[in-house]
Design an enzyme around this catalytic site. Sequence first.
Site, PDB file in Angstrom:
ATOM      1  N   ASP A  11     -61.487  90.705  40.030  1.00  0.00           N
ATOM      2  CA  ASP A  11     -62.360  90.898  41.185  1.00  0.00           C
ATOM      3  C   ASP A  11     -61.514  91.455  42.326  1.00  0.00           C
ATOM      4  O   ASP A  11     -60.529  90.834  42.733  1.00  0.00           O
ATOM      5  CB  ASP A  11     -62.984  89.567  41.626  1.00  0.00           C
ATOM      6  CG  ASP A  11     -64.083  89.128  40.666  1.00  0.00           C
ATOM      7  OD1 ASP A  11     -64.352  89.863  39.699  1.00  0.00           O
ATOM      8  OD2 ASP A  11     -64.659  88.053  40.897  1.00  0.00           O
ATOM      9  N   ASP A 130     -76.824  90.731  34.772  1.00  0.00           N
ATOM     10  CA  ASP A 130     -76.634  89.335  35.169  1.00  0.00           C
ATOM     11  C   ASP A 130     -77.885  88.572  34.748  1.00  0.00           C
ATOM     12  O   ASP A 130     -78.974  88.850  35.244  1.00  0.00           O
ATOM     13  CB  ASP A 130     -76.435  89.220  36.683  1.00  0.00           C
ATOM     14  CG  ASP A 130     -75.089  89.786  37.131  1.00  0.00           C
ATOM     15  OD1 ASP A 130     -74.215  89.994  36.259  1.00  0.00           O
ATOM     16  OD2 ASP A 130     -74.913  90.030  38.336  1.00  0.00           O
TER      17      ASP A 130
END
Lengths: 253, 207
Positions: A11, A130
């Site tokens: 990330d 997601d």
Amino acid sequence: MLTKRIIPCLDVKGGRVVKGVQFLELRDAGDPVEIAEMYDQQGADELTFLDITASSDQRDIIIDVVRRTAERVFMPLTVGGGIRNVDDIRRLLNAGADKTSINTAAVNRPEFVKEAAERFGSQCTVVAIDARRVPGEHRWEVYTHGGRNPTGIDVIEWAIRMEGYGSGEILLTSMDCDGTKDGYDLELTRAVVDAVSIPVIASGGVGNLEHLFDGFTKAGASACLAASIFHYREYTIGQAKEYLHDKGVAVRL
Amino acid sequence: MIAIIDYGMGNLRSVQKGFEKVGAEAVVTADPNKILEADRIVLPGVGAFRDCMSNLEQAGFVEPILKVIAEGRPFLGICVGMQLLFTDSVEFGKYNGLNLIPGHVLRFPDKMTVAGEKLKVPQMGWNQLHFQHRPPVLESIEEGSNVYFVHSYYVIPDDKSVIATTTGYGVEFCSSVWKDNIIATQFHPEKSQGVGLRILKNFAELK
């Protein structure tokens, strides 16, 4: 035979890795290029950068990170996060990315996936999904904006539609499992793997090496994405691969 | 000097960086005249066969490519850049290629299963090379080495003697060819870590 892939995910925010800064101590707070090189040496099969930079005026930073990484690491690199149009993709590919993953923008305008696949090829058009389990039901719903916004779209139908639009791969994250370290949502992953002909990357929830094994064998994933188990040096990629190899999973050693 | 042909398809930077990493000078060029000046030439390619072929034609690269190959200069095709060297491909219809290596480009069969799992197309990931012949460009690459593939189509040369390596994915397909001064790989050496860099180095040093 084709080997199963282990993909560490970083990330990145404002050009720095925001998860897993502990092991780098004081020497560096988390340079994505350095960490990418470390994973390269450990034998990672691909790398994924997820750009979680909030403001659009900082988009150039990830381009620079990709460029510097591609100069030093000769393995496939996927970049996701905040990709909104064909020009975003073109700039990332020109900087050295091999694949880009599209999430919210695909839900907002599904034709974008088709345009991206026609322009750059299916092989670099990853659709990130997601997914969250619908309580009390045997199905999952697509979420956007990092898992905050429900869309009402069924995950299986969406995956099939995205394959039809030219996506070359699905990056499937279980929002229920993400961060739990209890393992991937195997039922979800298996359902998507069986529904589409393109490769599926399992993501969200891995806490130990057995979870990787289950992701490959029980769920049939082509690749397993993991962040914290590698960042915090609970395991090296080499250890993960030795474990999988000993249990009969074809991996690149 | 190595010229990497830029015809608007694909990530050329990593090919260039790969050569630089092994100490070879490589330029990315969209100018067909530039490749006539190069002592070795690379044709990369991602995306659809027909788009690659039409871009190659529109950019005026076909004649220069035929010329440098006829002159015997080392030529490396990568991925779709390999497929373009063949007679034709069935991707999105039937399209003609450069026909430098007689043969066809086919899609992996649908609905095949391997060890109980459906064979995914595209093939995406690391798979092994099995040598049939060993061209100089694959010198010192071990049997069974893993290299990185991303493709839904593969080549079938008419003349099997041009096959340098095969790789198994449902079928045992041709993963690289060698014909005179032409070497072409279905896999991506520029994405295949140490093994791939070694191949780029060998190509840069071909006599």
